[in-house]
Scaffold this motif. Sequence first.
Motif, PDB file in Angstrom:
ATOM      1  N   UNK A 137      10.308 -10.610   1.914  1.00 48.07           N
ATOM      2  CA  UNK A 137       9.223  -9.502   2.724  1.00 48.07           C
ATOM      3  C   UNK A 137       8.158 -10.652   3.126  1.00 48.07           C
ATOM      4  N   UNK A 138       7.580 -10.350   4.388  1.00 45.48           N
ATOM      5  CA  UNK A 138       6.443 -11.218   4.790  1.00 45.48           C
ATOM      6  C   UNK A 138       5.273 -11.050   3.741  1.00 45.48           C
ATOM      7  N   UNK A 139       4.330 -12.195   3.528  1.00 45.40           N
ATOM      8  CA  UNK A 139       3.285 -12.095   2.843  1.00 45.40           C
ATOM      9  C   UNK A 139       2.209 -11.174   2.964  1.00 45.40           C
ATOM     10  N   UNK A 140       2.157 -11.134   4.475  1.00 43.65           N
ATOM     11  CA  UNK A 140       1.234  -9.953   5.095  1.00 43.65           C
ATOM     12  C   UNK A 140       1.625  -8.566   4.708  1.00 43.65           C
ATOM     13  N   UNK A 141       2.971  -8.357   4.902  1.00 45.31           N
ATOM     14  CA  UNK A 141       3.339  -7.059   4.556  1.00 45.31           C
ATOM     15  C   UNK A 141       3.062  -6.525   2.955  1.00 45.31           C
ATOM     16  N   UNK A 142       3.344  -7.664   2.105  1.00 51.23           N
ATOM     17  CA  UNK A 142       2.976  -7.356   0.750  1.00 51.23           C
ATOM     18  C   UNK A 142       1.408  -7.188   0.390  1.00 51.23           C
ATOM     19  N   UNK A 143       0.884  -7.906   1.270  1.00 53.47           N
ATOM     20  CA  UNK A 143      -0.742  -7.754   0.990  1.00 53.47           C
ATOM     21  C   UNK A 143      -0.998  -6.352   1.402  1.00 53.47           C
ATOM     22  N   UNK A 144      -0.524  -5.675   2.506  1.00 50.49           N
ATOM     23  CA  UNK A 144      -0.574  -4.350   2.931  1.00 50.49           C
ATOM     24  C   UNK A 144      -0.246  -3.306   1.699  1.00 50.49           C
ATOM     25  N   UNK A 145       0.889  -3.908   1.225  1.00 48.63           N
ATOM     26  CA  UNK A 145       1.582  -2.894   0.227  1.00 48.63           C
ATOM     27  C   UNK A 145       0.466  -2.912  -1.112  1.00 48.63           C
ATOM     28  N   UNK A 146       0.006  -3.969  -1.365  1.00 51.16           N
ATOM     29  CA  UNK A 146      -0.739  -4.100  -2.726  1.00 51.16           C
ATOM     30  C   UNK A 146      -2.183  -3.449  -2.480  1.00 51.16           C
ATOM     31  N   UNK A 147      -2.772  -3.399  -1.188  1.00 53.55           N
ATOM     32  CA  UNK A 147      -3.636  -2.529  -0.879  1.00 53.55           C
ATOM     33  C   UNK A 147      -3.852  -1.032  -1.147  1.00 53.55           C
ATOM     34  N   UNK A 148      -2.388  -0.637  -0.900  1.00 54.70           N
ATOM     35  CA  UNK A 148      -2.122   0.608  -0.881  1.00 54.70           C
ATOM     36  C   UNK A 148      -1.901   0.924  -2.670  1.00 54.70           C
ATOM     37  N   UNK A 149      -1.148  -0.017  -3.156  1.00 57.11           N
ATOM     38  CA  UNK A 149      -0.968   0.031  -4.813  1.00 57.11           C
ATOM     39  C   UNK A 149      -2.374   0.131  -5.468  1.00 57.11           C
ATOM     40  N   UNK A 150      -3.258  -0.367  -5.227  1.00 56.36           N
ATOM     41  CA  UNK A 150      -4.527  -0.618  -5.849  1.00 56.36           C
ATOM     42  C   UNK A 150      -5.641   0.274  -5.357  1.00 56.36           C
ATOM     43  N   UNK A 151      -5.305   1.128  -4.319  1.00 58.12           N
ATOM     44  CA  UNK A 151      -6.268   1.921  -3.849  1.00 58.12           C
ATOM     45  C   UNK A 151      -7.164   2.713  -5.272  1.00 58.12           C
ATOM     46  N   UNK A 152      -8.442   2.895  -5.094  1.00 61.13           N
ATOM     47  CA  UNK A 152      -8.974   3.471  -6.269  1.00 61.13           C
ATOM     48  C   UNK A 152      -8.796   5.053  -6.288  1.00 61.13           C
ATOM     49  N   UNK A 153      -8.349   5.603  -4.890  1.00 58.69           N
ATOM     50  CA  UNK A 153      -8.196   7.115  -5.139  1.00 58.69           C
ATOM     51  C   UNK A 153      -6.764   7.352  -5.104  1.00 58.69           C
ATOM     52  N   UNK A 154      -5.913   7.056  -4.349  1.00 58.30           N
ATOM     53  CA  UNK A 154      -4.344   7.222  -4.576  1.00 58.30           C
ATOM     54  C   UNK A 154      -3.491   6.183  -4.938  1.00 58.30           C
ATOM     55  N   UNK A 155      -3.937   5.058  -5.322  1.00 55.37           N
ATOM     56  CA  UNK A 155      -3.050   4.017  -5.758  1.00 55.37           C
ATOM     57  C   UNK A 155      -2.242   4.328  -6.898  1.00 55.37           C
ATOM     58  N   UNK A 156      -1.010   3.872  -6.774  1.00 55.12           N
ATOM     59  CA  UNK A 156      -0.011   3.964  -8.331  1.00 55.12           C
ATOM     60  C   UNK A 156      -0.650   3.433  -9.400  1.00 55.12           C
ATOM     61  N   UNK A 157      -1.279   2.395  -9.194  1.00 53.49           N
ATOM     62  CA  UNK A 157      -2.060   1.528 -10.228  1.00 53.49           C
ATOM     63  C   UNK A 157      -2.987   2.198 -11.068  1.00 53.49           C
ATOM     64  N   UNK A 158      -3.736   2.866 -10.234  1.00 52.11           N
ATOM     65  CA  UNK A 158      -4.929   3.538 -11.068  1.00 52.11           C
ATOM     66  C   UNK A 158      -4.199   4.860 -11.646  1.00 52.11           C
ATOM     67  N   UNK A 159      -3.443   5.544 -10.967  1.00 52.41           N
ATOM     68  CA  UNK A 159      -2.849   6.441 -11.618  1.00 52.41           C
ATOM     69  C   UNK A 159      -2.077   6.166 -13.012  1.00 52.41           C
ATOM     70  N   UNK A 160      -1.445   5.275 -13.055  1.00 53.20           N
ATOM     71  CA  UNK A 160      -0.802   4.795 -14.220  1.00 53.20           C
ATOM     72  C   UNK A 160      -1.838   4.751 -15.205  1.00 53.20           C
ATOM     73  N   UNK A 161      -2.853   3.897 -15.135  1.00 53.56           N
ATOM     74  CA  UNK A 161      -4.028   3.502 -15.944  1.00 53.56           C
ATOM     75  C   UNK A 161      -4.607   4.752 -16.326  1.00 53.56           C
ATOM     76  N   UNK A 162      -4.734   5.667 -15.414  1.00 54.86           N
ATOM     77  CA  UNK A 162      -5.419   6.976 -15.616  1.00 54.86           C
ATOM     78  C   UNK A 162      -4.795   7.720 -16.694  1.00 54.86           C
ATOM     79  N   UNK A 163      -3.295   7.696 -16.618  1.00 57.38           N
ATOM     80  CA  UNK A 163      -2.687   8.166 -17.866  1.00 57.38           C
ATOM     81  C   UNK A 163      -3.218   7.973 -19.254  1.00 57.38           C
ATOM     82  N   UNK A 164      -3.775   6.662 -19.372  1.00 55.68           N
ATOM     83  CA  UNK A 164      -4.465   6.341 -20.680  1.00 55.68           C
ATOM     84  C   UNK A 164      -6.086   6.362 -20.617  1.00 55.68           C
TER      85      UNK A 164
END
Length: 317
Positions: A137-164
């Motif tokens: 995968x191009x690095x610019x595409x991965x960068x956009x994916x990580x922007x979504x993953x760490x989004x403070x409102x809807x990102x899966x990373x925050x949702x995962x840590x929110x479980x704790x």
Amino acid sequence: MTATTDVATSPNRPTTGTPIRTAWSPREKSNLRKALLFISPWIVGVLAFVLYPIVYSFALSLTKYSGMQAPEWFGVGNYVRLVQDPLVWTSIYNTLFYSGWAVPIGLVVALLLALAMNRPVREVAFYRTALYVPSLAPIFALSFIFIVLVNPGTGIVNQFFGLFGAPPTDYLADPTTAKIVIVATAQLGAGNAALIFLAGLNNIPQTLYEAARIDGANAFQSFFRITIPLLTPAILFNLITGISGGLQVFTQAYIMTRGGPSNGTLFYMYYLYKNAFSYAELGYACALALILFLAGVVLAVAVYQVSRRFVNYEVAT
């Protein structure tokens, strides 16, 4: 008898050793011409795209040049400014922080992927493909994916840590966590290094592991006494390429943070880019580029010299 003696003692003929070569034979000249013709694309490429840009960049680094007007001689002024520029030192720190974390973590991740790819299971071809695909995968595409993953409102990373019980956090809004996110982004490209490690694993004779088992060694001991020492050439290669890539980190900062927050992800390459194309200071950017080139060469030579103490190029069979 007289003729033989005259030839043997002639001053124009060597009496011992191999005959002195005086000229190339027609066949050798023909082979040389064919060899030069065969490698001419590489020679032209090196001259046009490596040596000439280096020399031209060095010449421009001694000038004030905006790209719109003729270069104006400035001597070593750009280098004096470089030493005194606080943003240069900030970018160096950020780049070293990134390289110091991304490169060793990347080596560990790549080695773990290679060990997984090397498992003797029936579906190993599928697993190898699945583990390697993210690195395509191009690095610019991965960068956009990580922007979504760490989004403070809807990102899966925050949702995962929110479980704790952790509160939502904007990881790209803090200088330290933003660098950590970019380090994590780099690990999705570990598949390339994993293939190098996989080739090294396949080159290790299985008889060594069998002998170790007979001697009573467990898997942990075999890994550190056999696998790691015989993988040192692959480790060296991946280390040098990793350092080279770490010094040139740019895309993630450009897409994810634009060098922020508070210059926390202002990497050296990104600062070089801003001087060249945002501030129109190409002379200063060339000075930055030349320093980056020299730093890469020095680090590569230093790593290679140190590696001579631990890299093992011989595989016992």
